[in-house]
Motif scaffolding. Structure first.
Motif, PDB file in Angstrom:
ATOM      1  N   ASN A  16      -2.406  11.525  -2.553  1.00 20.85           N
ATOM      2  CA  ASN A  16      -3.570  12.313  -2.153  1.00 20.85           C
ATOM      3  C   ASN A  16      -3.242  13.796  -2.265  1.00 20.85           C
ATOM      4  N   GLU A  17      -4.306  14.600  -2.273  1.00 15.18           N
ATOM      5  CA  GLU A  17      -4.112  16.043  -2.340  1.00 15.18           C
ATOM      6  C   GLU A  17      -3.218  16.481  -1.176  1.00 15.18           C
ATOM      7  N   GLY A  18      -2.284  17.350  -1.471  1.00 19.43           N
ATOM      8  CA  GLY A  18      -1.393  17.846  -0.422  1.00 19.43           C
ATOM      9  C   GLY A  18      -0.124  17.012  -0.278  1.00 19.43           C
ATOM     10  N   TYR A  19       0.036  15.986  -1.114  1.00 16.93           N
ATOM     11  CA  TYR A  19       1.218  15.129  -1.043  1.00 16.93           C
ATOM     12  C   TYR A  19       1.892  15.093  -2.412  1.00 16.93           C
ATOM     13  N   THR A  20       3.201  15.036  -2.411  1.00 15.19           N
ATOM     14  CA  THR A  20       3.966  15.004  -3.657  1.00 15.19           C
ATOM     15  C   THR A  20       4.597  13.627  -3.815  1.00 15.19           C
ATOM     16  N   LEU A  21       4.527  13.100  -5.024  1.00  9.53           N
ATOM     17  CA  LEU A  21       5.071  11.778  -5.282  1.00  9.53           C
ATOM     18  C   LEU A  21       6.588  11.843  -5.480  1.00  9.53           C
ATOM     19  N   LYS A  72       5.103  12.410  -0.051  1.00 10.97           N
ATOM     20  CA  LYS A  72       5.578  13.327   0.991  1.00 10.97           C
ATOM     21  C   LYS A  72       4.663  14.536   1.051  1.00 10.97           C
ATOM     22  N   PRO A  73       4.333  14.977   2.267  1.00 10.78           N
ATOM     23  CA  PRO A  73       3.445  16.134   2.353  1.00 10.78           C
ATOM     24  C   PRO A  73       4.086  17.386   1.757  1.00 10.78           C
ATOM     25  N   GLN A 119       0.847  -1.196   0.000  1.00 16.74           N
ATOM     26  CA  GLN A 119       0.000   0.000   0.000  1.00 16.74           C
ATOM     27  C   GLN A 119       0.880   1.243   0.000  1.00 16.74           C
ATOM     28  N   LEU A 120       0.300   2.315  -0.478  1.00 16.41           N
ATOM     29  CA  LEU A 120       1.008   3.584  -0.539  1.00 16.41           C
ATOM     30  C   LEU A 120       0.392   4.476   0.522  1.00 16.41           C
ATOM     31  N   SER A 121       1.161   4.892   1.515  1.00 17.64           N
ATOM     32  CA  SER A 121       0.504   5.736   2.518  1.00 17.64           C
ATOM     33  C   SER A 121       0.363   7.149   1.976  1.00 17.64           C
ATOM     34  N   ASN A 122      -0.800   7.741   2.250  1.00 23.38           N
ATOM     35  CA  ASN A 122      -1.197   9.055   1.726  1.00 23.38           C
ATOM     36  C   ASN A 122      -1.318   9.086   0.210  1.00 23.38           C
ATOM     37  N   GLY A 123      -1.559   7.922  -0.365  1.00 23.43           N
ATOM     38  CA  GLY A 123      -1.754   7.884  -1.811  1.00 23.43           C
ATOM     39  C   GLY A 123      -2.540   6.647  -2.192  1.00 23.43           C
ATOM     40  N   GLU A 124      -2.671   6.450  -3.493  1.00 24.89           N
ATOM     41  CA  GLU A 124      -3.427   5.303  -3.974  1.00 24.89           C
ATOM     42  C   GLU A 124      -2.686   4.614  -5.095  1.00 24.89           C
ATOM     43  N   THR A 161      -1.883  24.901   3.066  1.00 20.16           N
ATOM     44  CA  THR A 161      -2.716  24.302   2.017  1.00 20.16           C
ATOM     45  C   THR A 161      -1.898  23.413   1.079  1.00 20.16           C
ATOM     46  N   ALA A 162      -2.609  22.718   0.218  1.00 18.45           N
ATOM     47  CA  ALA A 162      -1.988  21.795  -0.740  1.00 18.45           C
ATOM     48  C   ALA A 162      -1.054  22.519  -1.710  1.00 18.45           C
ATOM     49  N   SER A 163      -1.239  23.836  -1.872  1.00 20.43           N
ATOM     50  CA  SER A 163      -0.360  24.560  -2.792  1.00 20.43           C
ATOM     51  C   SER A 163       0.895  25.075  -2.089  1.00 20.43           C
ATOM     52  N   GLY A 164       1.060  24.739  -0.811  1.00 14.93           N
ATOM     53  CA  GLY A 164       2.280  25.136  -0.097  1.00 14.93           C
ATOM     54  C   GLY A 164       2.243  26.543   0.466  1.00 14.93           C
TER      55      GLY A 164
END
Ligand SMILES: *[C@@H]1O[C@H](CO)[C@@H](O)[C@H](O)[C@H]1NC(C)=O
Ligand SMILES: *[C@@H]1O[C@H](CO)[C@@H](O)[C@H](O)[C@H]1NC(C)=O
Ligand SMILES: *[C@@H]1O[C@H](CO)[C@@H](O)[C@H](O)[C@H]1NC(C)=O
Length: 352
Positions: free
Chosen positions: A115-120, A142-143, A93-98, A193-196
């Protein structure tokens, strides 16, 4: 004519003979099942010849046999050989992602998203290789980071969690406070926010309200001609028989305006010259109600007659800001009726 016919027959015989001899002696290159391969490029095989079958890269053989032999009839021996795709292990599983995938067989693909707010961090896809391993390892989500939240002049902030260094993460929240007499103008909460970036920073301002005005038929507890600070209160009252409706006290709000003022509501007089009423649990003759006045919101009952059953009953009505409606069923008695036959009034006879 005879000659032509003979030639034709001769040809036919020759042709038949050649086909028959082929059938007896050779096998054609075999038709292979899915994902099966064989060595060699020959077109014909003699009886007794053997071919080794194998699975294409990325496929595993099951059942068998894995060789076929050309037999005298010109056919190949049968085989139940199947080549099934190699499987890669189920992905973590990918934590904070799918992760999205339909299958884990050879050449299957996995798509990774955060997920929104996280960078791959890493590869966003993986493919199942021929040796049964995934082409890339599971990436990380990563957040998104924000800097420290800005602090307005005369303000301070409290983070919901302890922050070390000068970076914060997506979802971090703060509460703003201002040094008195300043107050927070705007949203006292902000978040990364998700945009930093941080949501809007409120300001610290000194908030005052002007002297609040009086209200009709009322008085106010303070008449100082000054500005009132945020949070200060003043009280109102009503004169005479007027009743205060709303909050007794108003407060100077953050927006520099007072909270809603109360109002003074008028008393009512009961518009029946003769008769008996029920007021505050007591039956009283109207002339004994002196002065003829009830207060805003008071409930008064008058008596009506049920003619069919010849009985009386009380009907309530309420004083609303100077108006008290007499119920329609009430009949105003004449003065004769009232003075000489008062015992027959609806208030005096048997009650229904
Ligand atoms: C992965 O992403 C590609 C491109 O966006 C898409 O075509 C494919 O269907 C996705 N695969 C899965 C299993 O979601
Ligand atoms: C599988 O194949 C890939 C690419 O050919 C190679 O990099 C990897 O080391 C192989 N893994 C194993 C376990 O053999
Ligand atoms: C904070 O940010 C500055 C640059 O804005 C950087 O030089 C510094 O290393 C960061 N970390 C700390 C702990 O101050």
């Amino acid at each position: 004519m005879e000659r032509i016919k003979t030639l034709f027959l001769l040809c036919l015989v020759a042709f038949t003979t050649s086909v028959t001899s082929r059938q007896d002696n050779v096998c054609f290159r075999p038709q292979l099942g899915d994902n099966i391969e064989m060595s060699g490029f020959q077109r014909f095989y003699s009886p007794g010849e053997e071919i080794a079958l194998s699975c294409k890269q990325g496929y595993t053989p099951v059942l068998g046999p894995r060789t076929i032999v050309c037999i005298a009839s010109g056919e190949w021996t049968t085989t139940k050989l199947l080549c099934i795709p190699k499987r890669c292990p189920y992905p973590d599983q990918l934590s904070n992602g799918e992760l999205d995938y339909e299958d884990t067989g050879y050449q299957s693909k996995i798509n990774y998203t955060c997920n929104e707010g996280y960078t791959l961090i890493g590869a966003d896809t993986a493919e199942c290789l021929a040796n049964g391993t995934w082409s890339t390892s599971v990436p990380e989500c990563k957040p998104v980071t924000c800097g420290l939240a800005p602090i307005p002049q005369f303000g301070m902030i409290v983070y919901d969690r302890r922050i070390s260094g000068n970076t914060t993460e997506y979802g971090d929240r703060v509460t703003y406070k201002c040094l008195p007499p300043h107050v927070v103008v705007g949203d006292p909460r902000a978040e990364c926010t998700a945009s930093g970036t941080w949501t809007k920073t409120p300001e610290c301002q000194v908030v005052t309200c002007p002297l609040p005005g009086n209200i009709d038929r009322g008085y106010v507890s303070s008449n100082d001609h000054r500005d009132y600070d945020f949070g200060e209160t003043v009280k109102y009252g009503c004169t005479g028989d007027y009743v205060l409706e709303g909050n007794l006290e108003i407060v100077c709000q953050q927006n520099g305006k007072w909270s809603e003022k109360p109002s003074c509501k008028a008393p009512c007089s009961i518009a029946i010259p003769r008769g008996r009423i029920l007021y505050k649990g007591r039956k009283i003759w109207i002339e004994d109600l002196s002065p003829n006045r009830v207060l805003h919101k008071d409930i008064v009952s008058v008596y009506c007659r049920d003619k069919a059953r010849n009985c009386g009953y009380a009907v309530p009505t309420q004083c609303i800001d100077g108006k008290l409606k007499i119920p329609d069923c009430f009949e105003h008695p004449s003065s004769t009726e009232y003075n000489l036959h008062s015992s027959s009034l609806p208030s005096e006879i048997t009650q229904c």
